[in-house]
Design a protein around this motif. Structure first.
Motif, PDB file in Angstrom:
ATOM      1  N   CYS A   1       0.813  -1.216   0.000  1.00  0.00           N
ATOM      2  CA  CYS A   1       0.000   0.000   0.000  1.00  0.00           C
ATOM      3  C   CYS A   1       0.851   1.272   0.000  1.00  0.00           C
ATOM      4  CB  CYS A   1      -0.918   0.016   1.223  1.00  0.00           C
ATOM      5  SG  CYS A   1      -2.103  -1.343   1.237  1.00  0.00           S
ATOM      6  N   HIS A   2       1.878   1.297   0.825  1.00  0.00           N
ATOM      7  CA  HIS A   2       2.683   2.511   0.975  1.00  0.00           C
ATOM      8  C   HIS A   2       3.852   2.578  -0.002  1.00  0.00           C
ATOM      9  CE1 HIS A   2       0.439   3.847   4.441  1.00  0.00           C
ATOM     10  NE2 HIS A   2       0.546   2.642   4.965  1.00  0.00           N
ATOM     11  N   GLY A   3       4.100   1.505  -0.709  1.00  0.00           N
ATOM     12  CA  GLY A   3       5.140   1.495  -1.729  1.00  0.00           C
ATOM     13  C   GLY A   3       6.534   1.257  -1.190  1.00  0.00           C
TER      14      GLY A   3
ATOM     15  N   GLY B   1      -4.656   9.478  -2.846  1.00  0.00           N
ATOM     16  CA  GLY B   1      -6.092   9.328  -2.659  1.00  0.00           C
ATOM     17  C   GLY B   1      -6.506   8.033  -1.995  1.00  0.00           C
ATOM     18  N   ASN B   2      -5.633   7.029  -2.007  1.00  0.00           N
ATOM     19  CA  ASN B   2      -5.980   5.744  -1.398  1.00  0.00           C
ATOM     20  C   ASN B   2      -5.144   5.412  -0.170  1.00  0.00           C
ATOM     21  OD1 ASN B   2      -8.106   4.885  -3.123  1.00  0.00           O
ATOM     22  ND2 ASN B   2      -6.578   4.521  -4.708  1.00  0.00           N
ATOM     23  N   TYR B   3      -3.842   5.516  -0.295  1.00  0.00           N
ATOM     24  CA  TYR B   3      -2.952   5.177   0.813  1.00  0.00           C
ATOM     25  C   TYR B   3      -1.948   6.303   0.988  1.00  0.00           C
ATOM     26  CZ  TYR B   3      -5.089   0.719  -0.080  1.00  0.00           C
ATOM     27  OH  TYR B   3      -6.010  -0.254  -0.280  1.00  0.00           O
ATOM     28  N   PRO B   4      -1.851   6.847   2.191  1.00  0.00           N
ATOM     29  CA  PRO B   4      -1.020   8.030   2.399  1.00  0.00           C
ATOM     30  C   PRO B   4       0.478   7.761   2.225  1.00  0.00           C
ATOM     31  CG  PRO B   4      -1.822   7.208   4.491  1.00  0.00           C
ATOM     32  CD  PRO B   4      -2.486   6.398   3.428  1.00  0.00           C
TER      33      PRO B   4
ATOM     34  N   VAL C   1      -7.498  11.605   7.206  1.00  0.00           N
ATOM     35  CA  VAL C   1      -6.500  12.566   6.773  1.00  0.00           C
ATOM     36  C   VAL C   1      -5.252  12.289   7.576  1.00  0.00           C
ATOM     37  CG1 VAL C   1      -5.899  15.003   6.642  1.00  0.00           C
ATOM     38  CG2 VAL C   1      -8.249  14.286   6.208  1.00  0.00           C
ATOM     39  N   LEU C   2      -4.168  12.080   6.877  1.00  0.00           N
ATOM     40  CA  LEU C   2      -2.907  11.799   7.542  1.00  0.00           C
ATOM     41  C   LEU C   2      -1.894  12.815   7.044  1.00  0.00           C
ATOM     42  CD1 LEU C   2      -1.554   9.817   9.491  1.00  0.00           C
ATOM     43  CD2 LEU C   2      -0.974   8.408   7.536  1.00  0.00           C
ATOM     44  N   SER C   3      -1.497  13.712   7.926  1.00  0.00           N
ATOM     45  CA  SER C   3      -0.537  14.760   7.586  1.00  0.00           C
ATOM     46  C   SER C   3      -1.030  15.571   6.389  1.00  0.00           C
ATOM     47  CB  SER C   3       0.825  14.153   7.308  1.00  0.00           C
ATOM     48  OG  SER C   3       1.785  15.169   7.161  1.00  0.00           O
ATOM     49  N   SER C   4      -2.244  16.062   6.493  1.00  0.00           N
ATOM     50  CA  SER C   4      -2.918  16.869   5.467  1.00  0.00           C
ATOM     51  C   SER C   4      -3.078  16.165   4.130  1.00  0.00           C
ATOM     52  CB  SER C   4      -2.223  18.226   5.277  1.00  0.00           C
ATOM     53  OG  SER C   4      -0.997  18.066   4.596  1.00  0.00           O
ATOM     54  N   SER C   5      -3.040  14.845   4.140  1.00  0.00           N
ATOM     55  CA  SER C   5      -3.205  14.057   2.920  1.00  0.00           C
ATOM     56  C   SER C   5      -4.420  13.147   3.084  1.00  0.00           C
ATOM     57  CB  SER C   5      -1.942  13.221   2.686  1.00  0.00           C
ATOM     58  OG  SER C   5      -2.137  12.346   1.611  1.00  0.00           O
ATOM     59  N   PRO C   6      -5.550  13.467   2.433  1.00  0.00           N
ATOM     60  CA  PRO C   6      -6.731  12.606   2.564  1.00  0.00           C
ATOM     61  C   PRO C   6      -6.498  11.254   1.886  1.00  0.00           C
ATOM     62  CG  PRO C   6      -7.127  14.336   0.950  1.00  0.00           C
ATOM     63  CD  PRO C   6      -5.781  14.587   1.534  1.00  0.00           C
ATOM     64  N   TRP C   7      -7.046  10.227   2.474  1.00  0.00           N
ATOM     65  CA  TRP C   7      -6.917   8.887   1.897  1.00  0.00           C
ATOM     66  C   TRP C   7      -8.198   8.122   2.113  1.00  0.00           C
ATOM     67  CZ3 TRP C   7      -6.608   4.648   5.389  1.00  0.00           C
ATOM     68  CH2 TRP C   7      -6.483   5.014   6.723  1.00  0.00           C
ATOM     69  N   ASN C   8      -8.493   7.232   1.188  1.00  0.00           N
ATOM     70  CA  ASN C   8      -9.747   6.473   1.216  1.00  0.00           C
ATOM     71  C   ASN C   8      -9.538   4.982   1.425  1.00  0.00           C
ATOM     72  OD1 ASN C   8     -11.569   8.646   0.726  1.00  0.00           O
ATOM     73  ND2 ASN C   8     -10.736   8.730  -1.345  1.00  0.00           N
ATOM     74  N   GLY C   9      -8.326   4.553   1.618  1.00  0.00           N
ATOM     75  CA  GLY C   9      -8.040   3.130   1.786  1.00  0.00           C
ATOM     76  C   GLY C   9      -8.318   2.666   3.202  1.00  0.00           C
ATOM     77  N   GLN C  10      -7.911   1.457   3.481  1.00  0.00           N
ATOM     78  CA  GLN C  10      -8.076   0.903   4.813  1.00  0.00           C
ATOM     79  C   GLN C  10      -6.727   0.437   5.323  1.00  0.00           C
ATOM     80  OE1 GLN C  10     -10.796  -2.363   5.104  1.00  0.00           O
ATOM     81  NE2 GLN C  10     -10.639  -2.464   7.319  1.00  0.00           N
ATOM     82  N   MET C  11      -6.374   0.864   6.510  1.00  0.00           N
ATOM     83  CA  MET C  11      -5.141   0.428   7.169  1.00  0.00           C
ATOM     84  C   MET C  11      -5.512  -0.735   8.073  1.00  0.00           C
ATOM     85  SD  MET C  11      -1.930   0.937   8.009  1.00  0.00           S
ATOM     86  CE  MET C  11      -0.842   0.532   9.364  1.00  0.00           C
ATOM     87  N   PRO C  12      -4.949  -1.925   7.802  1.00  0.00           N
ATOM     88  CA  PRO C  12      -5.275  -3.068   8.661  1.00  0.00           C
ATOM     89  C   PRO C  12      -4.653  -2.916  10.046  1.00  0.00           C
ATOM     90  CG  PRO C  12      -3.613  -3.677   7.053  1.00  0.00           C
ATOM     91  CD  PRO C  12      -4.039  -2.281   6.730  1.00  0.00           C
ATOM     92  N   ALA C  13      -5.267  -3.542  11.019  1.00  0.00           N
ATOM     93  CA  ALA C  13      -4.732  -3.568  12.379  1.00  0.00           C
ATOM     94  C   ALA C  13      -3.683  -4.670  12.470  1.00  0.00           C
ATOM     95  CB  ALA C  13      -5.852  -3.819  13.375  1.00  0.00           C
ATOM     96  N   PHE C  14      -2.574  -4.360  13.112  1.00  0.00           N
ATOM     97  CA  PHE C  14      -1.499  -5.342  13.254  1.00  0.00           C
ATOM     98  C   PHE C  14      -1.285  -5.772  14.705  1.00  0.00           C
ATOM     99  CE2 PHE C  14      -0.564  -3.577   9.102  1.00  0.00           C
ATOM    100  CZ  PHE C  14      -0.247  -4.726   8.383  1.00  0.00           C
ATOM    101  N   ALA C  15      -2.149  -5.348  15.614  1.00  0.00           N
ATOM    102  CA  ALA C  15      -1.988  -5.672  17.028  1.00  0.00           C
ATOM    103  C   ALA C  15      -1.926  -7.178  17.272  1.00  0.00           C
ATOM    104  CB  ALA C  15      -3.112  -5.063  17.851  1.00  0.00           C
TER     105      ALA C  15
END
Length: 151
Positions: A64-66, A74-77, A102-116
């Motif tokens: 996702c983050h490259g 727009g999808n992954y910050p 919004v992460l650091s003024s960058s809107p994103w529409n993706g989903q960040m999975p939980a890694f706990a």
């Protein structure tokens, strides 16, 4: 003839077992290349003090983050120069995940999975410490204790 192929095949297997592979011959001599250590079936079962642990765990993030941390607009910050990565909010994001925002003024529409449930405290600390040292980020190292406190 079949016997010679059997002997050659056995020799090739033996060479791989001892850590070399004969690729071809050059000037009548075989080219022998050492086999690198095979990837462990549990790539992330590394000691907490392994300096490569964060980089190895980031492999999970790069889809996702490259590889370059730039994300997908727009999808992954992007994680490049991202101030949020230098806060405890980054720990919470990795632990609990998130959906849109919004992460650091960058809107994103993706989903960040939980890694706990997938990563131990020292593993989350290692990957965040690694991210904080990449792509212009200059955050302080994250400790396993800080991750434990955010759990």
């Amino acid at each position: 003839m079949a016997k010679s192929f059997l002997i050659i095949g056995f020799a090739a297997v033996a060479l791989v077992v001892v850590g070399v592979v004969v690729i071809s011959s050059r000037n009548g001599r075989p080219v022998v290349i050492p086999v690198s250590d095979p990837v462990s079936t549990n790539e992330f079962a590394l000691p907490a003090d392994d300096p490569q642990l964060g980089r190895r765990i980031y492999v999970r993030c790069q889809a996702c983050h490259g590889v370059d941390g730039k994300g997908v607009a727009g999808n992954y910050p992007s994680l490049v120069g991202n101030a949020v990565m230098n806060t405890d909010a980054a720990i919470t994001l990795v632990l609990r995940g998130a959906e849109r925002g919004v992460l650091s003024s960058s809107p994103w529409n993706g989903q960040m999975p939980a890694f706990a449930d997938q990563l131990a405290d020292h593993e989350i600390a290692a990957v965040l410490t690694w991210v904080r040292s990449q792509w212009g980020n200059q955050g302080s190292p994250v400790t396993a204790a800080a991750v434990r406190a955010c759990r």
